[in-house]
Scaffold this active site. Structure first.
Site, PDB file in Angstrom:
ATOM      1  N   ASP A   9       0.885  -1.160   0.000  1.00 21.41           N
ATOM      2  CA  ASP A   9       0.000   0.000   0.000  1.00 21.41           C
ATOM      3  C   ASP A   9       0.932   1.222   0.000  1.00 21.41           C
ATOM      4  OD1 ASP A   9      -2.339   1.666   0.497  1.00 21.41           O
ATOM      5  OD2 ASP A   9      -1.648   1.784   2.570  1.00 21.41           O
ATOM      6  N   ASP A  11       0.005   5.056   0.944  1.00 22.98           N
ATOM      7  CA  ASP A  11      -0.190   5.992   2.058  1.00 22.98           C
ATOM      8  C   ASP A  11      -0.105   5.264   3.393  1.00 22.98           C
ATOM      9  OD1 ASP A  11      -1.005   8.508   0.565  1.00 22.98           O
ATOM     10  OD2 ASP A  11      -2.490   7.115  -0.209  1.00 22.98           O
ATOM     11  N   GLU A 169       0.015  -3.481   4.556  1.00 23.80           N
ATOM     12  CA  GLU A 169      -1.133  -2.564   4.647  1.00 23.80           C
ATOM     13  C   GLU A 169      -1.251  -1.904   6.026  1.00 23.80           C
ATOM     14  OE1 GLU A 169      -3.895  -1.321   1.911  1.00 23.80           O
ATOM     15  OE2 GLU A 169      -3.888  -0.805   4.042  1.00 23.80           O
TER      16      GLU A 169
HETATM   17  C1  G6P Z   1      -5.485   6.146   0.226  1.00 24.05           C
HETATM   18  C2  G6P Z   1      -5.485   6.965   1.520  1.00 24.05           C
HETATM   19  C3  G6P Z   1      -6.816   7.650   1.705  1.00 24.05           C
HETATM   20  C4  G6P Z   1      -7.198   8.443   0.454  1.00 24.05           C
HETATM   21  C5  G6P Z   1      -7.251   7.520  -0.756  1.00 24.05           C
HETATM   22  C6  G6P Z   1      -7.565   8.262  -2.055  1.00 24.05           C
HETATM   23  O1  G6P Z   1      -6.250   5.015   0.417  1.00 24.05           O
HETATM   24  O2  G6P Z   1      -5.200   6.151   2.630  1.00 24.05           O
HETATM   25  O3  G6P Z   1      -6.739   8.493   2.830  1.00 24.05           O
HETATM   26  O4  G6P Z   1      -8.446   9.075   0.619  1.00 24.05           O
HETATM   27  O5  G6P Z   1      -5.982   6.894  -0.891  1.00 24.05           O
HETATM   28  O6  G6P Z   1      -6.522   9.128  -2.344  1.00 24.05           O
HETATM   29  P1  G6P Z   1      -6.553  10.282  -3.434  1.00 24.05           P
HETATM   30  O7  G6P Z   1      -5.111  10.733  -3.478  1.00 24.05           O
HETATM   31  O8  G6P Z   1      -6.983   9.662  -4.732  1.00 24.05           O
HETATM   32  O9  G6P Z   1      -7.493  11.320  -2.974  1.00 24.05           O
HETATM   33 MG    MG Z   2      -2.702   3.147   3.628  1.00 20.86          MG
END
Ligand code: G6P
Ligand code: MG
Length: 222
Positions: A9, A11, A169
């Site tokens: 993953d 973020d 993750e």
């Molecule tokens: C990841 C993060 C979320 C975020 C999502 C979409 O899953 O953990 O916090 O909302 O990505 O990200 P984006 O950059 O497309 O808004």
């Molecule tokens: Mg994450």
């Protein structure tokens, strides 16, 4: 090694972008007059952009038409992009590059599996674009975690049997997605949140080949 591929993953596992998501959502919440704390932000981890907005609106008891919600989500994203466009390789979380290099050295394939549509920009800013053999992100995958689509897509792009993939993750929804994909899963963070994972470590700096081999044994794969 029994493991043929590792899927990460983005973020919260490779980079700490949660703080930038928080700054941008907080700015939006302030404008909407909704109280939004760092604790509330925890609920947004691994959750898609629109679903995150829904959670914030729910905190403020606000109901808006879809057109307005789309506008707000894109305003938040413009702010978020402003923050992440200044990211540097120093923001790669400790241990990430060492662990990936060890895996590569052992012929284990490396992929990324993230809901974020900003994945290409982040990988570019931190200089990791060339490291991944496959990137399954929010631009090509449409079903949000806990749906297993993102990880199954990554395995398909690598040409690897999902049962021989290990996912890393930090979000409970992501752990569920990995398990539903029939993959082994290492939780990155706290046991209380990620208890469903096969094992939990506090960060990739706690991971090494020996721990991966122990996990394989624990799962009966040898
Ligand atoms: C990841 C993060 C979320 C975020 C999502 C979409 O899953 O953990 O916090 O909302 O990505 O990200 P984006 O950059 O497309 O808004
Ligand atoms: Mg994450």
């Amino acid at each position: 090694m029994w493991t043929k591929a590792c899927i990460f993953d983005l973020d919260g596992v490779i980079v700490d972008t949660a703080k930038y998501h928080f700054l941008a959502w907080k700015r939006l919440a302030d404008e909407l007059g909704i109280e939004f704390t760092e604790r509330d932000n925890e609920r947004l981890k691994g959750v898609s952009r629109m679903a995150s907005l829904e959670i914030i609106l729910e905190l403020g008891n606000k109901h808006l038409p879809i057109g307005e919600k789309e506008e707000l989500a894109s305003v938040k994203n413009r702010w978020y992009v402003e923050y992440i466009s200044k990211m540097t390789p120093e923001e790669i979380l400790p241990g990430t590059l060492d662990f990936i290099n060890v895996l590569k050295h052992n012929k284990i394939k490396i992929a990324l599996g993230s809901a974020s549509k900003n994945t290409p920009m982040i990988l570019d800013r931190v200089g990791m674009k060339e490291l991944f053999e496959a990137v399954a992100d929010g631009n090509i995958v449409h079903k949000a975690k806990p749906d297993p689509e993102v990880f199954l897509k990554a395995a398909e792009m690598l040409g690897t049997d999902p049962a021989k993939c290990v996912v890393f993750e930090d979000a409970a929804a992501g752990v569920e997605a990995a398990l539903r994909a029939g993959m082994a899963c290492v939780g990155i963070g706290r046991k209380e949140v990620l208890g469903a994972a096969h094992t939990v470590v506090s960060g990739l700096n706690e991971m090494n080949l020996e721990k991966l081999i122990i996990l394989e044994k624990q799962l009966g794969y040898e």
